[in-house]
Design a protein around this motif. Structure first.
Motif, mmCIF file in Angstrom:
data_model
loop_
_atom_site.group_PDB
_atom_site.id
_atom_site.type_symbol
_atom_site.label_atom_id
_atom_site.label_comp_id
_atom_site.label_asym_id
_atom_site.label_seq_id
_atom_site.Cartn_x
_atom_site.Cartn_y
_atom_site.Cartn_z
ATOM 1 N N ASN A 158 38.247 -15.165 -38.274
ATOM 2 C CA ASN A 158 37.595 -14.027 -38.250
ATOM 3 C C ASN A 158 36.786 -14.068 -36.958
ATOM 4 N N ILE A 159 37.536 -14.127 -35.813
ATOM 5 C CA ILE A 159 36.753 -14.254 -34.551
ATOM 6 C C ILE A 159 37.215 -12.775 -33.795
ATOM 7 N N GLN A 160 36.214 -12.016 -33.414
ATOM 8 C CA GLN A 160 36.786 -10.765 -32.309
ATOM 9 C C GLN A 160 36.868 -11.206 -31.148
ATOM 10 N N ILE A 161 38.015 -10.893 -30.459
ATOM 11 C CA ILE A 161 38.387 -11.233 -29.096
ATOM 12 C C ILE A 161 38.284 -9.898 -28.319
ATOM 13 N N GLN A 162 37.661 -10.018 -27.131
ATOM 14 C CA GLN A 162 37.832 -8.733 -26.165
ATOM 15 C C GLN A 162 39.102 -8.634 -25.602
ATOM 16 N N ASP A 163 39.876 -7.237 -25.881
ATOM 17 C CA ASP A 163 41.069 -7.026 -25.405
ATOM 18 C C ASP A 163 40.991 -6.402 -24.042
ATOM 19 N N LYS A 164 41.588 -7.313 -23.068
ATOM 20 C CA LYS A 164 41.557 -7.153 -21.551
ATOM 21 C C LYS A 164 42.704 -6.292 -21.231
ATOM 22 N N LYS A 165 43.436 -5.933 -21.940
ATOM 23 C CA LYS A 165 45.033 -5.414 -21.898
ATOM 24 C C LYS A 165 45.720 -6.255 -20.836
ATOM 25 N N ILE A 166 46.772 -5.682 -20.425
ATOM 26 C CA ILE A 166 47.711 -6.282 -19.544
ATOM 27 C C ILE A 166 47.109 -6.820 -18.110
ATOM 28 N N GLN A 167 47.387 -7.953 -17.678
ATOM 29 C CA GLN A 167 46.998 -8.210 -16.250
ATOM 30 C C GLN A 167 48.338 -8.103 -15.526
ATOM 31 N N ALA A 168 48.338 -7.640 -14.359
ATOM 32 C CA ALA A 168 49.570 -7.225 -13.370
ATOM 33 C C ALA A 168 49.099 -7.527 -12.103
ATOM 34 N N VAL A 169 50.080 -7.864 -11.301
ATOM 35 C CA VAL A 169 50.000 -7.880 -9.701
ATOM 36 C C VAL A 169 50.329 -6.744 -9.131
ATOM 37 N N VAL A 170 49.135 -6.011 -8.615
ATOM 38 C CA VAL A 170 49.084 -4.660 -8.250
ATOM 39 C C VAL A 170 49.139 -4.662 -6.797
ATOM 40 N N ILE A 171 48.978 -5.621 -5.932
ATOM 41 C CA ILE A 171 49.225 -5.732 -4.412
ATOM 42 C C ILE A 171 49.979 -6.917 -4.415
ATOM 43 N N ASN A 172 51.135 -6.758 -3.627
ATOM 44 C CA ASN A 172 51.905 -8.128 -3.399
ATOM 45 C C ASN A 172 52.280 -8.191 -1.911
ATOM 46 N N ASP A 173 51.517 -9.092 -1.064
ATOM 47 C CA ASP A 173 51.606 -9.172 0.348
ATOM 48 C C ASP A 173 51.725 -7.988 1.140
#
Length: 225
Positions: A158-173
């Motif tokens: 019964n714990i509410q967890i913040q939904d941070k959505k998906i994490q992705a690499v938006v800049i690569n090298d």
């Protein structure tokens, strides 16, 4: 020699294209029909590479036919469950409520050592913890632990967890990845605003990650001497 090199390059690119058409799967996840098609394609494509006297299209045409057959077979399996079972087989339960089903193990010709190796890879070291263990049609196993052995979820506690959505690499090298921005539901302007605030350029970034609510992490490129 030059002809052999050109043939190898063209056939290499063609086989990659053919496998991509067949779909994205790791070797371990392939169904029998997919694995057979992949093995045959690799053998057929190698023949014109090794023997330059053999017509080039004698390697291309069979590959095209095999890819077409695999696509047709896959489409038919989607429509007809009986045909899918005929080609791929059925998932089989090998452990139920902590008890190994020996008749099913013999049916699959699965040794105890192989079973326990796969269980350990699933982080299971005691068969008495298992409610169901199922051998899937591709040979991998799926494990469902008994309720008292499962990790509690936030819902259970019964714990509410913040939904941070998906994490992705938006800049690569130093390159902005449009597909990753779509996953985060952001655009390039959003990235440039962050970089302006951090006083950085895209070319300075080795990796930048971003999630759906705007949390980000930036790793700069090493300075070259």
């Amino acid at each position: 020699m030059l002809i052999s090199i050109i043939r190898t390059i063209v056939l290499y690119a063609f086989v990659i294209f053919a496998i991509r058409i067949m779909g994205k799967r790791q070797i371990s996840d392939m169904q029998p029909s997919e694995l057979v098609a992949t093995l045959i394609i690799s053998n057929i494509a190698s023949l014109p590479m090794q023997n330059t006297s053999q017509p080039f299209f004698s390697g291309v045409i069979p590959v095209v036919i095999l890819v077409a057959l695999e696509i047709i077979t896959s489409a038919f399996m989607l429509k007809n469950s009986k045909f899918r079972r005929l080609v791929c087989g059925n998932p089989i339960v090998v452990i139920r409520d902590g008890v190994i089903l020996q008749n099913q193990m013999r049916r699959l010709r699965l040794s105890n050592e192989d079973l326990f190796t796969q269980l350990r890879q699933q982080d299971v070291f005691n068969i008495e913890d298992i409610q169901y263990c199922i051998v899937e049609t591709n040979g991998s196993i799926s494990v469902l632990k008994k309720p008292e052995k499962r990790q509690p979820t936030a819902e259970n506690l019964n714990i509410q967890i913040q939904d941070k959505k998906i994490q992705a690499v938006v800049i690569n090298d130093g390159e902005i990845l449009d597909n990753s921005l779509d996953l985060c539901q952001k655009d390039e302007n959003y990235i440039y605003k962050i970089l302006k605030k951090e006083n950085k350029k895209v070319s300075d970034i080795f990796i930048m990650t971003l999630d759906g609510i705007g949390n980000y992490n930036i790793i700069l490129k090493d300075k070259q001497n």
